[in-house]
Design an enzyme around this catalytic site. Structure first.
Site, mmCIF file in Angstrom:
data_model
loop_
_atom_site.group_PDB
_atom_site.id
_atom_site.type_symbol
_atom_site.label_atom_id
_atom_site.label_comp_id
_atom_site.label_asym_id
_atom_site.label_seq_id
_atom_site.Cartn_x
_atom_site.Cartn_y
_atom_site.Cartn_z
ATOM 1 N N GLY A 31 0.843 -1.193 0.000
ATOM 2 C CA GLY A 31 0.000 0.000 0.000
ATOM 3 C C GLY A 31 0.874 1.238 0.000
ATOM 4 N N SER A 32 0.926 1.911 1.161
ATOM 5 C CA SER A 32 1.777 3.103 1.258
ATOM 6 C C SER A 32 3.244 2.740 1.445
ATOM 7 C CB SER A 32 1.305 3.979 2.418
ATOM 8 O OG SER A 32 1.518 3.308 3.642
ATOM 9 N N CYS A 33 3.505 1.486 1.761
ATOM 10 C CA CYS A 33 4.897 1.014 1.874
ATOM 11 C C CYS A 33 5.587 1.174 0.528
ATOM 12 C CB CYS A 33 4.942 -0.464 2.238
ATOM 13 S SG CYS A 33 4.396 -0.835 3.903
ATOM 14 N N ILE A 34 6.910 1.074 0.557
ATOM 15 C CA ILE A 34 7.650 1.187 -0.686
ATOM 16 C C ILE A 34 8.498 -0.073 -0.870
ATOM 17 C CG2 ILE A 34 9.697 2.391 0.228
ATOM 18 C CD1 ILE A 34 7.961 3.793 -2.763
ATOM 19 N N GLY A 96 4.150 3.097 -2.518
ATOM 20 C CA GLY A 96 3.943 4.467 -2.056
ATOM 21 C C GLY A 96 2.575 5.021 -2.418
#
Lengths: 157, 231
Positions: A31-34, A96
């Protein structure tokens, strides 16, 4: 397919793994992780890291793979240990996303900050970014083929 | 392990508390959708935050996650997660449509699901606030439909990023059935409606909860693991 399944190494949030020759590195549901992949095309070696946050605010010495800078340092270090050369490394940056409108908007979303931190750190280390698929509001999954350097990104929406 | 801040007795006490909350929440949901609902299982786990989604389903399973932050005496985050088939079932219930009509959620459905999150979380928190004698307030909900791990891990990153401490995750699994669908759902799996309720607490909040729980004399109710309440 079964042959491929046996080569797959799953990397979850706050983790990093390395593979050589014919390994497949996979991270599902980003999700917002990279996710950052590093590939040495001459050595046929690669690493994949899945940090969740741009900065180690509390300067903790634990869970370092949660943080973009520390995760990239760890990838470079482990790749060099198995004979890869930093100057030959090619990076790809994926993820991200901005998944929740209300919770993830100010000042800049976690996803945006993660993507920016990864690009900045790679630039600082002199590692070329050859592909970038970041931002938006859709989750992604990644499979990195260390034999070819190919990174496949898929979505479910 | 560093994350293990709860003893077995602590987990049991939390399960008892969660069951009280789940009963309230299911009652609220029953009223909301106009169907009699029941809670099938309540399970509380203390797991490292990186592993929260593993106990729910496969990382790429499509879900609708409703996210709320928690403030007051206890800080944390709440997630209500519906597997996608359950999300459309709940949307059908809420809009008083025949079950199975909805395939994709529109803006109206999303808004209604957010409201279901608000009501479920509100009644759950009211019950455990009362139980613990602490003040807990949930924020307005936000919603995302996507891969399970993408939504849950984003919520976790937000939580960890805001307060760089460790966190404790408690998971409460709801199995929901109505009198009309409980028999039929054994044959038609699409009729099964379930949801997962996750409460993330930072360590100082988790300790507050544990301290409050220790002050409560238990014993009037026994909980069977994964089962119903026995008076």
């Amino acid at each position: 397919m079964n042959d491929n399944e046996s080569k797959i190494i799953d990397i979850s949030m706050s983790d990093m793994k390395v593979a050589r020759k014919d390994g497949l590195l996979r991270s599902s549901g980003i999700g917002s992780c990279i996710v950052i992949t590093l590939f040495d095309p001459l050595k046929k070696a690669g690493a994949l890291a899945h940090p969740m946050l741009a900065k180690n605010i509390g300067n903790t010495t634990e869970h370092l793979l949660r943080f973009v800078d520390d995760a990239i340092d760890a990838m470079i270090s482990v790749l060099e240990k198995i004979g890869a050369k930093k100057s030959q490394l090619e990076a790809k940056v994926i993820g991200g996303a901005n998944m929740f409108k209300v919770f993830d908007k100010n000042p800049e979303s976690i996803g945006f900050q993660n993507a920016e931190a990864a690009k900045k750190k790679l630039e600082k280390e002199g590692i070329r970014i050859v592909a970038n698929d970041t931002g938006g509001n859709v989750g992604r999954s990644v499979i990195f083929d260390v034999k070819t350097g190919l990174v496949e990104v898929k979505t479910k929406i | 392990m560093k994350e293990q801040h709860f003893t077995n007795e602590g987990i049991k006490a939390l399960e008892k508390m969660a069951t009280e909350g789940a009963q309230e929440a299911s009652g609220a949901l029953s009223k909301l959708i106009g169907q009699k609902m029941s809670v099938a299982t309540v399970a509380v786990r203390s797991v490292p935050i990186e592993r929260v989604s593993e106990f729910i389903a496969q990382p790429e399973e499509r879900v609708t996650t409703i996210l709320m932050s928690l403030s007051g005496d206890v800080g944390g985050q709440i997630m209500l997660i519906y597997p996608q088939q359950s999300a459309v079932n709940v949307a059908d219930f809420l809009a008083k449509r025949s079950l199975g009509v909805t395939r994709e959620l529109d803006e109206f459905d999303k808004s209604a699901l957010k409201e279901s999150g608000n009501i479920i979380a509100g009644s759950f928190l009211a019950a455990i606030s009362n139980y613990l004698n602490v003040n807990m307030i949930e924020s307005t909900p936000d919603l995302a439909t996507d891969m399970l791990k993408a939504t849950v891990d984003t919520a976790i990153a937000k939580f960890v990023g805001a307060q760089p401490s460790e966190a404790i995750a408690m998971e409460i699994n709801f199995g929901m059935s109505t009198p009309e669908t409980s028999e039929a759902s054994k044959i038609v799996p699409e009729l099964q409606t379930k949801g997962y309720f996750i409460l993330l607490l930072d360590i100082s909040s988790a300790k507050k909860v544990m301290t409050s729980l220790k002050g409560i004399s238990g014993g009037e109710r026994m909980i069977q693991r994964g089962g119903d309440i026995k008076e």
